[in-house]
Design a protein around this motif. Structure first.
Motif, PDB file in Angstrom:
ATOM      1  N   LYS A 103      -6.375   7.789  -9.860  1.00  0.00           N
ATOM      2  CA  LYS A 103      -5.713   7.724 -11.237  1.00  0.00           C
ATOM      3  C   LYS A 103      -3.977   8.202 -10.699  1.00  0.00           C
ATOM      4  O   LYS A 103      -3.464   8.286 -11.747  1.00  0.00           O
ATOM      5  N   SER A 104      -3.684   8.347  -9.739  1.00  0.00           N
ATOM      6  CA  SER A 104      -2.313   8.835  -9.436  1.00  0.00           C
ATOM      7  C   SER A 104      -1.446   7.497  -9.091  1.00  0.00           C
ATOM      8  O   SER A 104      -1.298   7.291  -7.910  1.00  0.00           O
ATOM      9  N   LYS A 105      -0.491   7.191 -10.100  1.00  0.00           N
ATOM     10  CA  LYS A 105       0.429   6.183  -9.830  1.00  0.00           C
ATOM     11  C   LYS A 105       1.575   6.599  -8.873  1.00  0.00           C
ATOM     12  O   LYS A 105       1.923   6.013  -8.141  1.00  0.00           O
ATOM     13  N   ASP A 106       2.044   7.808  -9.155  1.00  0.00           N
ATOM     14  CA  ASP A 106       3.084   8.260  -8.345  1.00  0.00           C
ATOM     15  C   ASP A 106       2.762   8.428  -6.809  1.00  0.00           C
ATOM     16  O   ASP A 106       3.540   8.419  -6.028  1.00  0.00           O
ATOM     17  N   GLY A 158     -10.049   2.289  -5.227  1.00  0.00           N
ATOM     18  CA  GLY A 158     -11.139   2.075  -6.285  1.00  0.00           C
ATOM     19  C   GLY A 158     -10.477   1.490  -7.768  1.00  0.00           C
ATOM     20  O   GLY A 158     -11.020   1.666  -8.667  1.00  0.00           O
ATOM     21  N   TYR A 159      -9.282   1.337  -7.535  1.00  0.00           N
ATOM     22  CA  TYR A 159      -8.311   0.989  -8.872  1.00  0.00           C
ATOM     23  C   TYR A 159      -8.384  -0.754  -9.155  1.00  0.00           C
ATOM     24  O   TYR A 159      -7.910  -1.312  -8.421  1.00  0.00           O
ATOM     25  N   ARG A 160      -9.025  -0.858  -9.998  1.00  0.00           N
ATOM     26  CA  ARG A 160      -9.369  -2.409 -10.905  1.00  0.00           C
ATOM     27  C   ARG A 160      -9.743  -3.402  -9.254  1.00  0.00           C
ATOM     28  O   ARG A 160      -9.365  -4.115  -9.075  1.00  0.00           O
ATOM     29  N   LYS A 202     -14.039  -2.950  -2.441  1.00  0.00           N
ATOM     30  CA  LYS A 202     -13.921  -1.221  -2.224  1.00  0.00           C
ATOM     31  C   LYS A 202     -14.678  -0.589  -1.168  1.00  0.00           C
ATOM     32  O   LYS A 202     -14.471   0.209  -0.329  1.00  0.00           O
ATOM     33  N   ALA A 203     -15.987  -1.310  -1.255  1.00  0.00           N
ATOM     34  CA  ALA A 203     -16.885  -0.530  -0.054  1.00  0.00           C
ATOM     35  C   ALA A 203     -16.826  -0.965   1.340  1.00  0.00           C
ATOM     36  O   ALA A 203     -17.030  -0.441   2.079  1.00  0.00           O
TER      37      ALA A 203
END
Length: 148
Positions: free
Chosen positions: A43-46, A100-102, A108-109
């Motif tokens: 969840k960290s865009k920065d 795991g973003y979109r 992902k796996a």
């Protein structure tokens, strides 16, 4: 520790957490997946932007020709790949799969490397090219996920 290309086994150069194959005939790339997972970037865009910057990935520029079709190598079977389309730079899209973003659950796996990409191209062309490329890979003996 020196990282070898996950596609051809050749030498790589490292920029940040991104490894690029030095062989012109390959040009595969892979992220340091274990280091990325430790950073918990979901969840960290920065933090993600910082990783992309350190790796020298071009910033996303929205334009009429801003889409790519890409192929990821998947582990588990010989010649197993994922074909996708993105409006981001393919290195960034691959990073998003890892974190795991979109992301496709399969990518992902199981994604181990970005084999190749085509583009930039307009959205309409990319939408046509994605299933074409998937079919070409199937015809050449690959097991393909994605590419719809």
């Amino acid at each position: 520790m020196v990282q070898k290309c996950r596609i051809c086994g050749g030498e790589t150069s490292q920029t940040g957490l991104l490894y690029r194959c030095l062989l012109d005939s390959c040009k595969g790339v892979h992220w340091d997946k274990s280091a990325i997972k430790k950073l918990n970037l979901k969840k960290s865009k920065d933090s993600t932007k910082e990783i992309l910057k350190e790796a020298g990935v071009p910033e996303y520029l929205r334009s009429t020709k801003s889409h790519y079709v890409y192929v990821l190598r998947l582990r588990g079977k010989k010649n197993y790949v994922y074909v996708g389309m993105t409006g981001l730079h393919p290195y960034e899209r691959y990073l998003n799969h890892i974190r795991g973003y979109r992301s496709s659950k399969i990518a992902k796996a199981k994604a181990t490397a970005l084999i190749t990409f085509e583009g930039p191209m307009d959205h309409k062309k990319a939408k046509i090219r994605e299933p074409e490329l998937a079919q070409e890979l199937k015809n050449s003996g690959h097991t393909v996920d994605g590419g719809h």
